[in-house]
Design an enzyme around this catalytic site. Structure first.
Site, PDB file in Angstrom:
ATOM      1  N   CYS A  37       0.814  -1.211   0.000  1.00 18.84           N
ATOM      2  CA  CYS A  37       0.000   0.000   0.000  1.00 18.84           C
ATOM      3  C   CYS A  37       0.856   1.272   0.000  1.00 18.84           C
ATOM      4  CB  CYS A  37      -0.905  -0.005   1.229  1.00 18.84           C
ATOM      5  SG  CYS A  37      -1.883   1.507   1.406  1.00 18.84           S
ATOM      6  N   LYS A  64      -9.247  -9.445   8.410  1.00 20.71           N
ATOM      7  CA  LYS A  64      -8.838  -8.512   9.463  1.00 20.71           C
ATOM      8  C   LYS A  64      -9.230  -9.061  10.831  1.00 20.71           C
ATOM      9  CE  LYS A  64      -9.364  -4.553   6.389  1.00 20.71           C
ATOM     10  NZ  LYS A  64     -10.324  -4.914   5.350  1.00 20.71           N
ATOM     11  N   VAL A  77      -5.323   0.224   6.464  1.00 21.28           N
ATOM     12  CA  VAL A  77      -3.956   0.492   6.899  1.00 21.28           C
ATOM     13  C   VAL A  77      -3.457   1.735   6.158  1.00 21.28           C
ATOM     14  CG1 VAL A  77      -3.316  -1.848   7.567  1.00 21.28           C
ATOM     15  CG2 VAL A  77      -3.144  -1.197   5.152  1.00 21.28           C
ATOM     16  N   GLU A  89      -4.704   6.893   9.448  1.00 21.89           N
ATOM     17  CA  GLU A  89      -4.536   7.868   8.361  1.00 21.89           C
ATOM     18  C   GLU A  89      -3.051   8.221   8.222  1.00 21.89           C
ATOM     19  OE1 GLU A  89      -6.821   8.467   6.300  1.00 21.89           O
ATOM     20  OE2 GLU A  89      -8.649   7.980   7.397  1.00 21.89           O
ATOM     21  N   SER A  90      -2.516   7.980   7.034  1.00 22.81           N
ATOM     22  CA  SER A  90      -1.062   8.027   6.826  1.00 22.81           C
ATOM     23  C   SER A  90      -0.420   9.355   7.208  1.00 22.81           C
ATOM     24  CB  SER A  90      -0.729   7.697   5.360  1.00 22.81           C
ATOM     25  OG  SER A  90      -1.263   8.670   4.468  1.00 22.81           O
TER      26      SER A  90
END
Length: 256
Positions: A37, A64, A77, A89-90
């Site tokens: 990702c 999950k 993720v 949240e990245s």
């Protein structure tokens, strides 16, 4: 009907697998990730850049665990568990790491208030202009739509590159702006091979910036072997991917 995305390779490979192996021991910060990702890779790069101790946990996107869904009800993720508390949240996570580990160097956000805000403006630009344009280009099926999407993507990248102070966006220091765009630079070979994109076709400035950025060790070391991305991005190229981002692009919505 079974979801074809279930056949994603289960674990990181190559350089990324070596990094994962070094982060198996329990730590106060647990990093829930999916090796494939690009959003995960943003936070992973930040962790590696700043030398923050973390435990890496791979999340199967189709199986999950209950505990993970308690951490992030969205089921997406990246996510972290820090001292028993959860965040996700990245880019929120990247900024959290700046605050939670203030003595770790290098900083990815400038200390000057103006430069800090300027950094956030360009992070926002990447999220709203560059990433959606590249995804539309990848997913476009009709030749005319592919041509229009390529022009849109090139324009967004050209605008960005024109503001880069070099060698990184803010100059000599690698920052959150570079972190935000780096995973898409690492994956731009997909549209190069299938959609007529070239870095030099964007601009000489973009090619110089991207060629330099893709060599950053934190990006190289969190990237798996290309062969394992092929199946994933083949679905995007056929516009069959079922990720939340792919669905949003298909529906003309904002990427969640």
């Amino acid at each position: 009907m079974s979801n074809p995305d279930r056949h994603i390779h289960p674990v990181a490979t190559g350089n990324a697998a070596q990094v994962v192996a070094k982060h198996d021991a329990p730590q106060e910060l647990v990093f829930y990730a999916g090796w494939f990702c690009p959003y995960v890779q943003r936070t992973w790069i930040a962790l590696e850049e700043r030398g923050i101790p973390y435990q890496y946990k791979e999340v199967n996107p189709y199986l999950k665990e209950k505990h993970f869904l308690e951490i992030n009800p969205k089921g997406l993720v990246p996510a972290v568990e820090y001292q028993g508390k959860a965040l996700y949240e990245s880019l929120v996570l990247c900024e959290f790491l700046e605050d939670a580990y203030p003595t770790n160097e290098p900083k990815l956000l400038p200390s000057d208030p103006f430069e800090r805000a300027y950094t956030r403006l360009w992070v926002d630009y990447i999220n709203k202009s560059i990433v959606p344009a590249q995804m539309r280009l990848t997913q476009a099926q009709d030749p005319e739509k592919q041509k229009a999407a390529l022009e849109e993507a090139n324009k967004a990248l050209r605008t960005f590159a024109a503001e880069a102070k070099g060698p990184y966006f803010l100059g000599d220091n690698f920052s959150l702006v570079d972190v935000t765009i780096a995973p898409w630079v690492a994956r731009d070979y997909i549209v190069r091979e299938h959609r007529g994109y070239t870095r030099e076709g964007v601009s000489a400035l973009w090619k110089k910036y991207a060629d330099h950025l893709e060599k950053r060790p934190s990006l190289v070391n969190t990237t798996s072997e290309r062969v394992h991305y092929a199946d994933i991005y083949g679905r995007y190229l056929r516009d069959e991917a079922q990720s939340e981002a792919a669905k949003a692009i298909r529906a003309g919505r904002v990427i969640p």
